[in-house]
Design a protein around this motif. Sequence first.
Motif, mmCIF file in Angstrom:
data_model
loop_
_atom_site.group_PDB
_atom_site.id
_atom_site.type_symbol
_atom_site.label_atom_id
_atom_site.label_comp_id
_atom_site.label_asym_id
_atom_site.label_seq_id
_atom_site.Cartn_x
_atom_site.Cartn_y
_atom_site.Cartn_z
ATOM 1 N N THR A 45 3.198 -3.776 10.362
ATOM 2 C CA THR A 45 3.052 -3.188 9.036
ATOM 3 C C THR A 45 1.907 -3.865 8.291
ATOM 4 O O THR A 45 1.811 -5.087 8.246
ATOM 5 C CB THR A 45 4.353 -3.356 8.234
ATOM 6 O OG1 THR A 45 5.408 -2.770 8.966
ATOM 7 C CG2 THR A 45 4.249 -2.690 6.893
ATOM 8 N N SER A 46 1.056 -3.061 7.687
ATOM 9 C CA SER A 46 -0.070 -3.597 6.930
ATOM 10 C C SER A 46 0.184 -3.405 5.438
ATOM 11 O O SER A 46 1.168 -2.794 5.025
ATOM 12 C CB SER A 46 -1.358 -2.885 7.331
ATOM 13 O OG SER A 46 -1.301 -1.529 6.954
ATOM 14 N N GLY A 47 -0.717 -3.929 4.644
ATOM 15 C CA GLY A 47 -0.599 -3.800 3.197
ATOM 16 C C GLY A 47 -0.683 -2.354 2.738
ATOM 17 O O GLY A 47 0.001 -1.948 1.796
ATOM 18 N N SER A 48 -1.510 -1.552 3.409
ATOM 19 C CA SER A 48 -1.624 -0.145 3.017
ATOM 20 C C SER A 48 -0.347 0.629 3.362
ATOM 21 O O SER A 48 0.037 1.546 2.641
ATOM 22 C CB SER A 48 -2.833 0.502 3.685
ATOM 23 O OG SER A 48 -2.716 0.432 5.084
ATOM 24 N N ASP A 49 0.317 0.250 4.465
ATOM 25 C CA ASP A 49 1.604 0.877 4.786
ATOM 26 C C ASP A 49 2.645 0.545 3.723
ATOM 27 O O ASP A 49 3.450 1.395 3.340
ATOM 28 C CB ASP A 49 2.111 0.417 6.152
ATOM 29 C CG ASP A 49 1.200 0.853 7.283
ATOM 30 O OD1 ASP A 49 0.500 1.878 7.113
ATOM 31 O OD2 ASP A 49 1.183 0.168 8.317
ATOM 32 N N LYS A 51 1.974 -0.178 0.649
ATOM 33 C CA LYS A 51 1.582 0.529 -0.569
ATOM 34 C C LYS A 51 2.073 1.971 -0.525
ATOM 35 O O LYS A 51 2.581 2.502 -1.517
ATOM 36 C CB LYS A 51 0.064 0.503 -0.715
ATOM 37 C CG LYS A 51 -0.442 1.170 -1.970
ATOM 38 C CD LYS A 51 -1.942 1.055 -2.075
ATOM 39 C CE LYS A 51 -2.442 1.676 -3.349
ATOM 40 N NZ LYS A 51 -3.896 1.560 -3.481
ATOM 41 N N ASN A 52 1.958 2.616 0.636
ATOM 42 C CA ASN A 52 2.447 3.983 0.778
ATOM 43 C C ASN A 52 3.966 4.055 0.658
ATOM 44 O O ASN A 52 4.508 5.086 0.273
ATOM 45 C CB ASN A 52 2.001 4.572 2.116
ATOM 46 C CG ASN A 52 0.499 4.753 2.173
ATOM 47 O OD1 ASN A 52 -0.165 4.849 1.152
ATOM 48 N ND2 ASN A 52 -0.037 4.776 3.375
ATOM 49 N N ARG A 60 3.952 -6.853 -2.163
ATOM 50 C CA ARG A 60 3.166 -6.738 -0.919
ATOM 51 C C ARG A 60 2.527 -8.064 -0.570
ATOM 52 O O ARG A 60 2.592 -8.524 0.569
ATOM 53 C CB ARG A 60 2.074 -5.680 -1.076
ATOM 54 C CG ARG A 60 2.576 -4.276 -1.097
ATOM 55 C CD ARG A 60 1.454 -3.288 -0.909
ATOM 56 N NE ARG A 60 0.345 -3.435 -1.823
ATOM 57 C CZ ARG A 60 0.099 -2.627 -2.853
ATOM 58 N NH1 ARG A 60 0.887 -1.616 -3.104
ATOM 59 N NH2 ARG A 60 -0.945 -2.819 -3.623
#
Length: 108
Positions: A45-49, A51-52, A60
């Motif tokens: 999992t990344s930061g953009s995931d 965020k979504n 985050r």
Amino acid sequence: MFTAEQSLRLSAPGQISTPQDFLKAIGRSSETKISIDSWDAFWRTSGSDMKNAGLSIQDRRYILWCMEKFRQNQPIEVFAHEPRPKKKIRGRGPAVQFGKRIRSRRDQ
């Protein structure tokens, strides 16, 4: 950099085995923050995931920071902390100090 299997082996046995256990150990509940079922998906999992998924920037950053500390094999008790409690008094500055409203003599 450790893979998910290596970081799981380096952690204390039986202590953390799911993403929900990890979030609970760092002081964030999985019901309100993020829900991921598999351990491998959690580490991908990344930061953009996040965020979504609707997480705030503070959550985050804190979760990603804790994930990195866990990858470095540091004990969770050392770096994890509880979230801040809600403010009881709105506002900042000289109008409110030590939980009491300060009134100026000039206003009288």
